[in-house]
Motif scaffolding. Structure first.
Motif, PDB file in Angstrom:
ATOM      1  N   SER A  71      75.025  -1.648  89.818  1.00  0.00           N
ATOM      2  CA  SER A  71      75.805  -0.728  88.990  1.00  0.00           C
ATOM      3  C   SER A  71      74.898   0.274  88.277  1.00  0.00           C
ATOM      4  N   ALA A  72      73.807  -0.220  87.725  1.00  0.00           N
ATOM      5  CA  ALA A  72      72.865   0.667  87.036  1.00  0.00           C
ATOM      6  C   ALA A  72      72.274   1.689  88.003  1.00  0.00           C
ATOM      7  N   TRP A  73      71.958   1.239  89.208  1.00  0.00           N
ATOM      8  CA  TRP A  73      71.404   2.150  90.214  1.00  0.00           C
ATOM      9  C   TRP A  73      72.437   3.235  90.550  1.00  0.00           C
ATOM     10  N   GLY A  74      73.684   2.837  90.692  1.00  0.00           N
ATOM     11  CA  GLY A  74      74.737   3.816  90.964  1.00  0.00           C
ATOM     12  C   GLY A  74      74.881   4.820  89.840  1.00  0.00           C
ATOM     13  N   ALA A  75      74.768   4.336  88.592  1.00  0.00           N
ATOM     14  CA  ALA A  75      74.869   5.242  87.445  1.00  0.00           C
ATOM     15  C   ALA A  75      73.683   6.198  87.412  1.00  0.00           C
ATOM     16  N   GLY A  78      74.037   8.667  90.309  1.00  0.00           N
ATOM     17  CA  GLY A  78      75.295   9.401  90.356  1.00  0.00           C
ATOM     18  C   GLY A  78      76.182   8.977  91.520  1.00  0.00           C
ATOM     19  N   ASN A  79      75.877   7.820  92.126  1.00  0.00           N
ATOM     20  CA  ASN A  79      76.654   7.324  93.250  1.00  0.00           C
ATOM     21  C   ASN A  79      77.787   6.447  92.716  1.00  0.00           C
ATOM     22  N   GLN A  80      78.969   7.035  92.668  1.00  0.00           N
ATOM     23  CA  GLN A  80      80.130   6.357  92.088  1.00  0.00           C
ATOM     24  C   GLN A  80      80.491   5.086  92.857  1.00  0.00           C
ATOM     25  N   GLU A  81      80.402   5.120  94.166  1.00  0.00           N
ATOM     26  CA  GLU A  81      80.762   3.954  94.980  1.00  0.00           C
ATOM     27  C   GLU A  81      79.821   2.780  94.701  1.00  0.00           C
ATOM     28  N   LYS A 129      82.842   9.486  81.637  1.00  0.00           N
ATOM     29  CA  LYS A 129      83.698   8.551  80.897  1.00  0.00           C
ATOM     30  C   LYS A 129      83.469   7.119  81.388  1.00  0.00           C
ATOM     31  N   GLN A 130      83.339   6.963  82.713  1.00  0.00           N
ATOM     32  CA  GLN A 130      83.094   5.632  83.257  1.00  0.00           C
ATOM     33  C   GLN A 130      81.742   5.099  82.779  1.00  0.00           C
ATOM     34  N   ARG A 131      80.744   5.942  82.796  1.00  0.00           N
ATOM     35  CA  ARG A 131      79.410   5.546  82.354  1.00  0.00           C
ATOM     36  C   ARG A 131      79.422   5.156  80.877  1.00  0.00           C
ATOM     37  N   GLU A 132      80.096   5.971  80.048  1.00  0.00           N
ATOM     38  CA  GLU A 132      80.199   5.664  78.611  1.00  0.00           C
ATOM     39  C   GLU A 132      80.912   4.333  78.385  1.00  0.00           C
ATOM     40  N   GLY A 133      81.961   4.090  79.159  1.00  0.00           N
ATOM     41  CA  GLY A 133      82.676   2.819  79.053  1.00  0.00           C
ATOM     42  C   GLY A 133      81.796   1.642  79.446  1.00  0.00           C
TER      43      GLY A 133
END
Length: 145
Positions: A71-75, A78-81, A129-133
């Motif tokens: 998840s951290a790597w995706g954040a 910038g890879n949402q999937e 918003k997803q990242r902030e959450g």
């Protein structure tokens, strides 16, 4: 040939068998070996259940860390999937570990708010918003007592 992995099911069966043997041993006129063997089987079953639970918790913890890293790597990239897959993997692992303890995970209100914010961001495509959450949910998890 390798030894079988501990299993909660076979552990419960051994425990039940041991209790049955002990019940038979309690009948007047039966050999003491029923009680002795029953106690040994029950203990062996309880030990196997405990070992299976510990193995499941360890496996769940490793899967949870793997999910959080993904998840951290995706954040970061910038890879949402990848971020979504990592979040899902971490959530499944959290439940798996809690079930091994015979519990249901109960998150704090701040963590729930962060997860809802993250889900809204995911549903609307708002990566920020997803990242902030996610950050809010993680911060709540790390600061819980």
């Amino acid at each position: 040939m390798s030894e079988a992995q501990p299993s909660q099911i076979t552990g419960q069966v051994k425990n039940a068998q041991g209790l049955l043997y002990q019940a038979v041993g309690a009948i007047p006129g039966t050999a003491d070996s029923w009680t002795t063997q029953g106690a040994e089987l029950a203990k062996e079953g309880q030990d196997e259940v405990h070992a299976a639970q510990e193995a499941q918790k360890s496996e769940a913890q490793a899967e949870r860390v793997e999910g959080k890293v993904q998840s951290a790597w995706g954040a970061l990239t910038g890879n949402q999937e990848t971020l979504n897959e990592g979040n899902l993997k971490a959530e499944k692992a959290e439940w798996k570990g809690a079930v091994a303890d015979g519990e249901i995970p109960v998150p704090s209100m701040d963590r729930v708010k962060g997860k809802v914010e993250s889900a809204v961001g995911m549903a609307t495509g708002d990566v920020d918003k997803q990242r902030e959450g996610n950050v809010r949910a993680e911060a709540a998890e790390w600061t819980k007592g």
